[in-house]
Design a protein around this motif. Structure first.
Motif, mmCIF file in Angstrom:
data_model
loop_
_atom_site.group_PDB
_atom_site.id
_atom_site.type_symbol
_atom_site.label_atom_id
_atom_site.label_comp_id
_atom_site.label_asym_id
_atom_site.label_seq_id
_atom_site.Cartn_x
_atom_site.Cartn_y
_atom_site.Cartn_z
ATOM 1 N N PRO A 1 41.918 38.904 50.620
ATOM 2 C CA PRO A 1 42.760 37.905 49.954
ATOM 3 C C PRO A 1 43.809 37.250 50.850
ATOM 4 O O PRO A 1 44.374 36.236 50.482
ATOM 5 C CB PRO A 1 43.421 38.693 48.831
ATOM 6 C CG PRO A 1 43.414 40.088 49.306
ATOM 7 C CD PRO A 1 42.209 40.255 50.165
ATOM 8 N N TRP A 2 44.080 37.793 52.034
ATOM 9 C CA TRP A 2 45.132 37.210 52.867
ATOM 10 C C TRP A 2 44.815 35.815 53.382
ATOM 11 O O TRP A 2 45.716 34.960 53.387
ATOM 12 C CB TRP A 2 45.480 38.146 54.025
ATOM 13 C CG TRP A 2 46.490 39.161 53.623
ATOM 14 C CD1 TRP A 2 46.288 40.492 53.452
ATOM 15 C CD2 TRP A 2 47.860 38.935 53.297
ATOM 16 N NE1 TRP A 2 47.446 41.110 53.052
ATOM 17 C CE2 TRP A 2 48.431 40.174 52.951
ATOM 18 C CE3 TRP A 2 48.666 37.806 53.255
ATOM 19 C CZ2 TRP A 2 49.755 40.306 52.584
ATOM 20 C CZ3 TRP A 2 49.992 37.947 52.893
ATOM 21 C CH2 TRP A 2 50.519 39.192 52.565
ATOM 22 N N PRO A 3 43.584 35.503 53.838
ATOM 23 C CA PRO A 3 43.342 34.114 54.270
ATOM 24 C C PRO A 3 43.551 33.104 53.150
ATOM 25 O O PRO A 3 44.129 32.029 53.375
ATOM 26 C CB PRO A 3 41.886 34.122 54.737
ATOM 27 C CG PRO A 3 41.613 35.523 55.107
ATOM 28 C CD PRO A 3 42.439 36.361 54.183
ATOM 29 N N PHE B 1 47.324 36.743 43.765
ATOM 30 C CA PHE B 1 45.871 36.900 43.875
ATOM 31 C C PHE B 1 45.433 38.350 43.887
ATOM 32 O O PHE B 1 44.289 38.652 44.180
ATOM 33 C CB PHE B 1 45.343 36.231 45.151
ATOM 34 C CG PHE B 1 45.498 34.738 45.151
ATOM 35 C CD1 PHE B 1 45.438 34.010 43.986
ATOM 36 C CD2 PHE B 1 45.709 34.065 46.335
ATOM 37 C CE1 PHE B 1 45.593 32.647 43.996
ATOM 38 C CE2 PHE B 1 45.853 32.688 46.353
ATOM 39 C CZ PHE B 1 45.793 31.984 45.176
ATOM 40 N N ARG B 2 46.331 39.266 43.547
ATOM 41 C CA ARG B 2 45.986 40.689 43.548
ATOM 42 C C ARG B 2 44.911 40.960 42.511
ATOM 43 O O ARG B 2 44.987 40.530 41.370
ATOM 44 C CB ARG B 2 47.227 41.523 43.228
ATOM 45 C CG ARG B 2 46.995 43.017 43.307
ATOM 46 C CD ARG B 2 48.275 43.754 43.003
ATOM 47 N NE ARG B 2 48.724 43.538 41.646
ATOM 48 C CZ ARG B 2 48.351 44.293 40.602
ATOM 49 N NH1 ARG B 2 47.521 45.279 40.773
ATOM 50 N NH2 ARG B 2 48.828 44.058 39.403
ATOM 51 N N PHE C 1 33.244 32.917 47.825
ATOM 52 C CA PHE C 1 34.270 33.419 46.913
ATOM 53 C C PHE C 1 34.303 34.948 46.899
ATOM 54 O O PHE C 1 35.367 35.547 46.800
ATOM 55 C CB PHE C 1 34.061 32.889 45.502
ATOM 56 C CG PHE C 1 34.497 31.467 45.332
ATOM 57 C CD1 PHE C 1 35.711 31.021 45.806
ATOM 58 C CD2 PHE C 1 33.678 30.556 44.697
ATOM 59 C CE1 PHE C 1 36.112 29.715 45.650
ATOM 60 C CE2 PHE C 1 34.070 29.236 44.535
ATOM 61 C CZ PHE C 1 35.286 28.815 45.020
ATOM 62 N N THR C 2 33.142 35.573 47.009
ATOM 63 C CA THR C 2 33.096 37.027 47.049
ATOM 64 C C THR C 2 33.771 37.542 48.317
ATOM 65 O O THR C 2 34.502 38.533 48.285
ATOM 66 C CB THR C 2 31.642 37.522 46.987
ATOM 67 O OG1 THR C 2 31.030 36.989 45.827
ATOM 68 C CG2 THR C 2 31.572 39.033 46.937
ATOM 69 N N ALA C 3 33.547 36.854 49.429
ATOM 70 C CA ALA C 3 34.204 37.253 50.677
ATOM 71 C C ALA C 3 35.715 37.068 50.574
ATOM 72 O O ALA C 3 36.479 37.879 51.112
ATOM 73 C CB ALA C 3 33.651 36.439 51.845
#
Length: 117
Positions: free
Chosen positions: A15-17, A73-74, A8-10
């Motif tokens: 955020p694009w994937p 998701f920003r 989740f941190t990655a």
């Protein structure tokens, strides 16, 4: 650190994937809903458009839903980060000299974080 939390941190850093996966899921959800619940006339009209037009509209819908998910998701700045910026902006700037600063002086010269007071 737990593997799931690390994942989740990655995803927070990239955020694009996650947005692409969300866009793909939403696109497949809408396409499946139209195929299952659409009227016969609607499905006949979609077939009459042709394969190229239908694939193009699905690709356009995928891109639009992925961009919408990316905006959703920003990461928003926390209040603590804003306070740090305010404290650092109001801290007096010290002229730098060529000498090295000892460790005991360097901690005393840093401005305190305003939200910890």
């Amino acid at each position: 650190m737990k593997p799931l939390r690390r994942a989740f941190t990655a995803l927070e850093r990239r955020p694009w994937p996650l947005a692409i996966f969300a866009g793909l899921g939403f696109t497949l959800f809408v396409a499946g809903a139209i195929a299952l619940f659409g009227s016969i006339e609607l499905i006949d009209a979609l077939v009459a458009l042709g394969d190229a037009t239908l694939y193009g509209s699905l690709a356009l819908f995928l891109v639009a839903s992925a961009c919408t998910a990316r905006i959703a998701f920003r990461r928003r700045r926390r209040l603590e980060e804003d306070l740090d910026d305010i404290v650092l902006a109001t801290a007096p700037s010290k002229p730098t000299s060529g000498r090295a600063v000892p460790a005991e002086e360097s901690h005393a010269d840093k401005p305190a974080k305003a939200y910890l007071r």
